[in-house]
Design a protein around this motif. Structure first.
Motif, mmCIF file in Angstrom:
data_model
loop_
_atom_site.group_PDB
_atom_site.id
_atom_site.type_symbol
_atom_site.label_atom_id
_atom_site.label_comp_id
_atom_site.label_asym_id
_atom_site.label_seq_id
_atom_site.Cartn_x
_atom_site.Cartn_y
_atom_site.Cartn_z
ATOM 1 N N GLU A 1 -4.327 -1.452 14.207
ATOM 2 C CA GLU A 1 -5.363 -0.669 13.289
ATOM 3 C C GLU A 1 -6.623 -0.282 13.687
ATOM 4 O O GLU A 1 -7.524 -0.776 14.002
ATOM 5 C CB GLU A 1 -5.525 -1.426 11.924
ATOM 6 N N GLN B 1 1.105 -1.094 -0.392
ATOM 7 C CA GLN B 1 -0.318 -0.214 -0.192
ATOM 8 C C GLN B 1 0.809 1.254 0.120
ATOM 9 O O GLN B 1 0.659 2.067 -0.309
ATOM 10 C CB GLN B 1 -0.668 0.241 1.195
ATOM 11 N N GLU C 1 -5.701 -9.277 8.608
ATOM 12 C CA GLU C 1 -6.922 -9.679 8.670
ATOM 13 C C GLU C 1 -6.909 -11.242 7.565
ATOM 14 O O GLU C 1 -7.569 -11.071 6.789
ATOM 15 C CB GLU C 1 -7.955 -8.567 7.749
ATOM 16 N N GLU D 1 -5.588 1.857 -0.937
ATOM 17 C CA GLU D 1 -6.482 1.356 -0.258
ATOM 18 C C GLU D 1 -7.581 0.482 -1.622
ATOM 19 O O GLU D 1 -8.119 -0.012 -2.109
ATOM 20 C CB GLU D 1 -7.226 2.588 0.014
HETATM 21 O O1 IFM Z 1 -5.768 -0.940 4.097
HETATM 22 C C1 IFM Z 1 -6.564 -1.328 4.357
HETATM 23 C C2 IFM Z 1 -5.831 -2.699 5.618
HETATM 24 O O2 IFM Z 1 -4.932 -2.840 4.071
HETATM 25 C C3 IFM Z 1 -6.392 -3.885 6.604
HETATM 26 N N1 IFM Z 1 -7.135 -3.577 7.148
HETATM 27 C C4 IFM Z 1 -8.205 -2.272 6.308
HETATM 28 C C5 IFM Z 1 -7.167 -0.832 6.304
HETATM 29 C C6 IFM Z 1 -8.558 -0.052 6.053
HETATM 30 O O3 IFM Z 1 -9.570 -0.537 4.251
#
Ligand code: IFM
Length: 446
Positions: free
Chosen positions: A349, A48, A188, A394
């Motif tokens: 996060e 990212q 995740e 994103e």
């Molecule tokens: O950008 C993502 C990340 O890669 C994983 N958790 C959620 C974020 C926002 O969507």
């Protein structure tokens, strides 16, 4: 007691009570203090922000028409690969004492069994740069991208997936073990599974429940096998490096409190999303990582016996730029639920996609206030990593979703720390939500 003495005592009590509510110059007694040693950090993921990733599955996927909004591609992204030192300087200026990042498997093992020493040296330099700035390091091994060679062998559905992943974990531990404070094996895993194997909107673009089930078994087994490798290698170094997973947890809510079928829908959704992974991997977590973004309202459709994941957001509630509901109390709920495991918790996060930085400030303060209350309720929460340090790519939503505490100009790649970062910096520096910062959310005490 004489009448006059009674009167004096009453008036002294009254004065004391008034004093208790009047503000001291610093209003320090109204600040909400976090535990000593609390980690304040930011989070990123390789694909990212780094730029120049060409050997993973996403770099192929994003070339396909219609896969990413606006035809965006990760491309050079924020060029964090070359500018990491400058970015970490900006974080250090805001008193960050921790950072979560992922190492890109496809850089380290670009072909099966071939380890790239230059890329290993690069990530060592990145981790050293964090350490030099007083930041603890949390390193994620799988954050949604896999090497193309691994994808060609079936990816996470392939029969050798667990072996390949645990071999990568062992290599990462050998290469970086002395510089890592926390390992996070996977980011995740359920989001990955749903997007890649149920909805098919991420690579590999599969829509098949049977394959999704195989992937679930491999992801959970992969975490357990990787944890064994990471523990063993940390032990050889004479270190204890906690290992965990960053799980996306959802706060579920039921409209009809007294409907047994709604309650069943709710508890099924909750079990599948928030508990099944932990059940499969029980005993292999040193800490629990929470990525908190979602709140879901359950109300079964008429005629359906039970229903999973009913997402009713069409009620004109406050949402982010990408339609995710802003619901601070939800983070308290999921933290309460996790507290049942009796393990240390890190919020790995939490953040909001918005171009309006005032909203980000209110979001940050409101969610942190809930984290504070969860700590007060006895939950062992030890750190918070805001998503994200920088505006970034994103996934299917491309570059329009702005999650960063630092604005990135996509033409010049110039960085501009947002006001929200200085507010977060104050919170981190003071290890507290001070009374004037609480004003952003209209704190009741004042
Ligand atoms: O950008 C993502 C990340 O890669 C994983 N958790 C959620 C974020 C926002 O969507």
């Amino acid at each position: 007691m004489t009448a006059s003495l009674k009167k004096t005592t009453r008036s002294t009590r009254k004065k004391k009570a008034v004093a208790a509510f009047s503000l001291s110059p610093a209003h320090a007694h109204l600040s909400l203090h976090f535990p000593k040693g609390f980690l304040w950090g930011t989070a990123t993921a390789a694909h990212q922000v780094e730029g120049g990733n060409k050997k993973n599955d996403w770099s192929l996927w994003e070339q396909l028409p219609g896969k990413v909004a606006g035809g965006d591609r990760s491309g050079r992204s924020a060029d964090h690969y070359h500018r990491y030192a400058m970015d970490f300087d900006l974080a250090a200026a805001q008193h960050m004492n921790a950072h979560r990042l992922s190492v890109e498997w496809s850089r380290i093992e670009p072909r099966e069994g071939e380890w790239n020493v230059k890329e290993i040296a690069h990530y060592r330099a990145v981790l050293e740069a964090l350490r030099a700035r007083g930041q603890q390091t949390m390193v994620t091994l799988f954050h949604f991208t896999v090497p193309q060679w691994f994808a060609a062998r079936g990816g996470w559905a392939g029969k050798d997936a667990v072996g390949y992943f645990s071999r990568f974990a062992a290599k990462a531990a050998d290469a970086f073990g002395d510089l890592v404070d926390f390992w996070c094996t996977q980011n995740e895993p359920l989001v990955y599974l749903v997007m890649g194997y149920v909805l098919g909107t991420w690579p590999p673009g599969v829509k098949n429940y049977r394959t999704a089930w195989t992937v679930f078994r491999h992801l959970t087994a992969g975490h357990v096998a990787a944890t064994v490798e990471l523990h063993e290698r940390a032990r050889m170094l004479g270190r204890a490096v906690p290992v965990g997973v960053a799980n996306n947890l959802i706060s579920f809510y039921s409209y009809r409190k007294h409907s047994p079928l709604d309650a069943l829908s709710l508890s099924l959704s909750d079990w599948v999303w928030n508990h099944a992974y932990y059940r499969e991997t029980r005993g292999s977590h040193d800490y629990l990582g929470v990525n908190y973004y979602f709140h879901q309202r359950i109300k079964r459709e008429e005629g359906k016996l039970v229903q999973l994941f009913v997402d009713l957001r069409a009620e004109n509630r406050e949402t982010s730029d990408i339609g995710w509901e802003v619901y601070p109390a939800g983070i308290f709920d999921v933290l309460q639920e996790l507290g049942e495991h009796h393990l240390p918790i890190y919020i790995t996060e939490n953040g909001i996609a918005t171009v309006n930085d005032d909203r980000r400030i209110r979001f940050l303060v409101a969610y942190l206030k809930e984290v504070y209350h969860a700590i007060q309720s006895g939950i062992d929460i030890r750190g918070y990593f805001h998503w994200s340090l920088l505006d970034n790519f994103e996934w299917e939503k491309g570059y329009a979703a702005r999650f960063g505490l630092i604005d990135v100009d996509w033409q010049t790649l110039q960085r501009r720390p947002k006001k929200s970062f200085s507010v977060y910096g104050r919170i981190a520096g003071e290890n507290a939500l001070s009374h004037d910062i609480l004003r952003y959310v209209g704190h009741g005490v004042l």
